[in-house]
Design a protein around this motif. Sequence first.
Motif, PDB file in Angstrom:
ATOM      1  N   ILE A 259       0.928  -1.059  -0.118  1.00  0.00           N
ATOM      2  CA  ILE A 259       0.087  -0.047  -0.159  1.00  0.00           C
ATOM      3  C   ILE A 259       0.950   1.423  -0.082  1.00  0.00           C
ATOM      4  O   ILE A 259       0.940   2.359  -0.709  1.00  0.00           O
ATOM      5  CB  ILE A 259      -0.860   0.018   1.238  1.00  0.00           C
ATOM      6  CG1 ILE A 259      -2.004  -1.290   1.133  1.00  0.00           C
ATOM      7  CG2 ILE A 259      -1.650   1.453   1.244  1.00  0.00           C
ATOM      8  CD1 ILE A 259      -2.754  -1.532   2.371  1.00  0.00           C
ATOM      9  N   ASP A 260       1.905   1.123   0.677  1.00  0.00           N
ATOM     10  CA  ASP A 260       2.964   2.396   0.781  1.00  0.00           C
ATOM     11  C   ASP A 260       3.483   2.542  -0.610  1.00  0.00           C
ATOM     12  O   ASP A 260       3.560   3.999  -0.944  1.00  0.00           O
ATOM     13  CB  ASP A 260       4.173   2.327   1.888  1.00  0.00           C
ATOM     14  CG  ASP A 260       3.565   2.099   3.322  1.00  0.00           C
ATOM     15  OD1 ASP A 260       2.517   2.520   3.679  1.00  0.00           O
ATOM     16  OD2 ASP A 260       4.255   1.471   4.028  1.00  0.00           O
ATOM     17  N   THR A 262       2.409   1.605  -3.605  1.00  0.00           N
ATOM     18  CA  THR A 262       1.449   2.126  -4.332  1.00  0.00           C
ATOM     19  C   THR A 262       0.992   3.640  -4.263  1.00  0.00           C
ATOM     20  O   THR A 262       0.800   4.328  -5.086  1.00  0.00           O
ATOM     21  CB  THR A 262      -0.102   1.583  -4.037  1.00  0.00           C
ATOM     22  OG1 THR A 262       0.284   0.081  -4.340  1.00  0.00           O
ATOM     23  CG2 THR A 262      -1.152   1.841  -4.944  1.00  0.00           C
ATOM     24  N   ILE A 263       1.057   4.141  -2.999  1.00  0.00           N
ATOM     25  CA  ILE A 263       0.818   5.680  -2.930  1.00  0.00           C
ATOM     26  C   ILE A 263       1.873   6.301  -3.127  1.00  0.00           C
ATOM     27  O   ILE A 263       1.650   7.554  -3.851  1.00  0.00           O
ATOM     28  CB  ILE A 263       0.496   5.803  -1.050  1.00  0.00           C
ATOM     29  CG1 ILE A 263      -0.768   5.161  -0.908  1.00  0.00           C
ATOM     30  CG2 ILE A 263       0.538   7.370  -0.871  1.00  0.00           C
ATOM     31  CD1 ILE A 263      -1.381   5.210   0.547  1.00  0.00           C
ATOM     32  N   GLU A 264       2.975   5.842  -3.081  1.00  0.00           N
ATOM     33  CA  GLU A 264       4.085   6.425  -3.462  1.00  0.00           C
ATOM     34  C   GLU A 264       4.198   6.773  -5.071  1.00  0.00           C
ATOM     35  O   GLU A 264       4.690   7.867  -5.554  1.00  0.00           O
ATOM     36  CB  GLU A 264       5.480   5.816  -3.297  1.00  0.00           C
ATOM     37  CG  GLU A 264       6.183   6.130  -1.881  1.00  0.00           C
ATOM     38  CD  GLU A 264       7.163   5.280  -1.743  1.00  0.00           C
ATOM     39  OE1 GLU A 264       7.993   5.006  -2.389  1.00  0.00           O
ATOM     40  OE2 GLU A 264       7.435   4.874  -0.541  1.00  0.00           O
ATOM     41  N   MET A 266       1.496   6.662  -6.981  1.00  0.00           N
ATOM     42  CA  MET A 266       0.190   7.767  -7.159  1.00  0.00           C
ATOM     43  C   MET A 266       0.747   9.305  -6.855  1.00  0.00           C
ATOM     44  O   MET A 266       0.070  10.064  -7.465  1.00  0.00           O
ATOM     45  CB  MET A 266      -0.804   7.217  -5.995  1.00  0.00           C
ATOM     46  CG  MET A 266      -1.538   6.056  -6.505  1.00  0.00           C
ATOM     47  SD  MET A 266      -2.644   5.521  -5.230  1.00  0.00           S
ATOM     48  CE  MET A 266      -4.134   7.052  -5.467  1.00  0.00           C
ATOM     49  N   LYS A 267       1.653   9.337  -6.062  1.00  0.00           N
ATOM     50  CA  LYS A 267       2.077  10.774  -5.823  1.00  0.00           C
ATOM     51  C   LYS A 267       3.019  11.352  -7.167  1.00  0.00           C
ATOM     52  O   LYS A 267       3.269  12.644  -7.144  1.00  0.00           O
ATOM     53  CB  LYS A 267       2.766  10.967  -4.497  1.00  0.00           C
ATOM     54  CG  LYS A 267       2.052  10.759  -3.143  1.00  0.00           C
ATOM     55  CD  LYS A 267       2.590  10.838  -1.828  1.00  0.00           C
ATOM     56  CE  LYS A 267       1.733  10.934  -0.634  1.00  0.00           C
ATOM     57  NZ  LYS A 267       2.265  10.655   0.588  1.00  0.00           N
ATOM     58  N   ARG A 304      -6.919   1.410   5.496  1.00  0.00           N
ATOM     59  CA  ARG A 304      -5.848   2.025   4.822  1.00  0.00           C
ATOM     60  C   ARG A 304      -6.504   2.591   3.477  1.00  0.00           C
ATOM     61  O   ARG A 304      -5.761   3.410   2.780  1.00  0.00           O
ATOM     62  CB  ARG A 304      -4.672   1.237   4.734  1.00  0.00           C
ATOM     63  CG  ARG A 304      -3.891   0.987   6.051  1.00  0.00           C
ATOM     64  CD  ARG A 304      -2.539   1.006   5.661  1.00  0.00           C
ATOM     65  NE  ARG A 304      -1.748   1.932   5.095  1.00  0.00           N
ATOM     66  CZ  ARG A 304      -0.407   2.213   4.718  1.00  0.00           C
ATOM     67  NH1 ARG A 304       0.126   0.923   4.764  1.00  0.00           N
ATOM     68  NH2 ARG A 304      -0.069   3.039   4.187  1.00  0.00           N
ATOM     69  N   GLU A 307      -6.586   6.242   2.644  1.00  0.00           N
ATOM     70  CA  GLU A 307      -5.291   6.859   2.361  1.00  0.00           C
ATOM     71  C   GLU A 307      -5.024   6.725   0.569  1.00  0.00           C
ATOM     72  O   GLU A 307      -4.502   7.815   0.185  1.00  0.00           O
ATOM     73  CB  GLU A 307      -4.015   6.206   2.970  1.00  0.00           C
ATOM     74  CG  GLU A 307      -4.001   6.287   4.597  1.00  0.00           C
ATOM     75  CD  GLU A 307      -2.906   5.260   4.932  1.00  0.00           C
ATOM     76  OE1 GLU A 307      -1.784   5.685   4.724  1.00  0.00           O
ATOM     77  OE2 GLU A 307      -3.227   4.498   5.904  1.00  0.00           O
ATOM     78  N   ILE A 308      -5.502   5.610   0.119  1.00  0.00           N
ATOM     79  CA  ILE A 308      -5.238   5.593  -0.994  1.00  0.00           C
ATOM     80  C   ILE A 308      -6.313   6.637  -1.967  1.00  0.00           C
ATOM     81  O   ILE A 308      -5.952   7.350  -2.938  1.00  0.00           O
ATOM     82  CB  ILE A 308      -5.636   4.063  -1.650  1.00  0.00           C
ATOM     83  CG1 ILE A 308      -4.513   3.117  -1.105  1.00  0.00           C
ATOM     84  CG2 ILE A 308      -5.617   4.113  -3.323  1.00  0.00           C
ATOM     85  CD1 ILE A 308      -4.969   1.609  -1.436  1.00  0.00           C
ATOM     86  N   VAL A 311      -5.159  10.072  -1.912  1.00  0.00           N
ATOM     87  CA  VAL A 311      -4.233  10.589  -2.840  1.00  0.00           C
ATOM     88  C   VAL A 311      -4.486  10.882  -4.262  1.00  0.00           C
ATOM     89  O   VAL A 311      -3.861  11.341  -5.186  1.00  0.00           O
ATOM     90  CB  VAL A 311      -3.100   9.795  -2.557  1.00  0.00           C
ATOM     91  CG1 VAL A 311      -1.844  10.058  -3.589  1.00  0.00           C
ATOM     92  CG2 VAL A 311      -2.653   9.497  -1.181  1.00  0.00           C
TER      93      VAL A 311
END
Length: 388
Positions: A259-260, A262-264, A266-267, A304, A307-308, A311
């Motif tokens: 998940i971390d 994936t979010i990276e 996405m940013k 979580r 969070e996704i 973002v």
Amino acid sequence: MNRVILVVLDSVGIGEMSDSKLYGDDGSNTLGNIGKSIGGLKLPNMEKLGLGNINSIEGVKRIHDPIGNFGKCAELSNGKDTVTGHWEISGVVLKKPLKTYPEGFPIEIIREFQNKIGRKILGNKVASGTEIIKELGEEHVKTGYPIIYTSADSVFQIAAHEEVIPLSKLYDMCKIARNMFTGENLVGRIIARPFLGIKGNYTRTSNRRDFALDPFDKTMLDYIEEDKLSVMAVGKIEDIFNGKGITEAVHIKNNNEGIDKTIEYMKSEKNGLIFTNLVDFDMLYGHRNDIKGYADALMKFDKRLPEIMEVMKKEDVLIITADHGCDPTTRSTDHSREYIPLLVYGKSIKNSVNIGMRQCFCDIGKTVLDILKIDNNLYGKSFKEKLI
């Protein structure tokens, strides 16, 4: 819309398919049976997206106006394994299932493998990965012989203690096996399964590596790469597709890290596809029939999920699905032939739409390409028109 985040919750099936009996999986329902077993799953964020509107899941309500869109997909391919499921999501349908070895591997294959690696082997049977290192770990440490095992999947797995057979040597053994298992003996994956520890306390490490096959046809990943967009793979996606059609990749140790990462991605400002596999559901809980662990992992992902969503850019589309089932409430520890859930969310698309029961996992890949406005000949039927 110029980017899709596609998250595969590995093995999170949503009910037996009509042909499940042929696979010995009648009665399987990963999400439904877990909900019943624990007195109700608490998944408020996926509930808001419409998870409870797909099938009855104890603890997950059917709601009138979900903020997402919902449906489920049937598997058209023959099989119920990871490679088959992911390939079909991406547009490749297997009419002939990848070969499995329910009685272990033929002696002539084992002899050839032993000759090529210069040592004997242990095991050669269908087994749980954690159980077989309990059973044969001590003998392996004493002899240096690698442990060979398989499952209901099309896999040849090699387990070895990292201090007995170094990782580089283990990976070399996997490459030898990959070159052997071709033609009539073709298997989907050769998997390195390293572990550490001492007798009575052996644990598998995060240095697993899969040696897969190129997909048998063009996938959505190839189309996206050819269109000069990014294909960002998180988890074992790179292994499943043998790196084909992927522009960058990161491997992970667990769902949280997945998940971390994936979010990276996405940013970043990169457009195209972020393709994530979260394997803990399957590897740690489904195959071990750990109902509570599986339920906890589902609830941790759900916690979580905001969070996704937070973002996500205005033009992003999020798709949450699975690749097969692995019902921990049944006697089997293998995958189960199930429908997969389909949840779709975006800030620039409709919500509360019932996407329905799709006839093929590949409708997902077809829709991804349609969202990205990429001309293609991929198998499947897009449901983009339902979303705009």
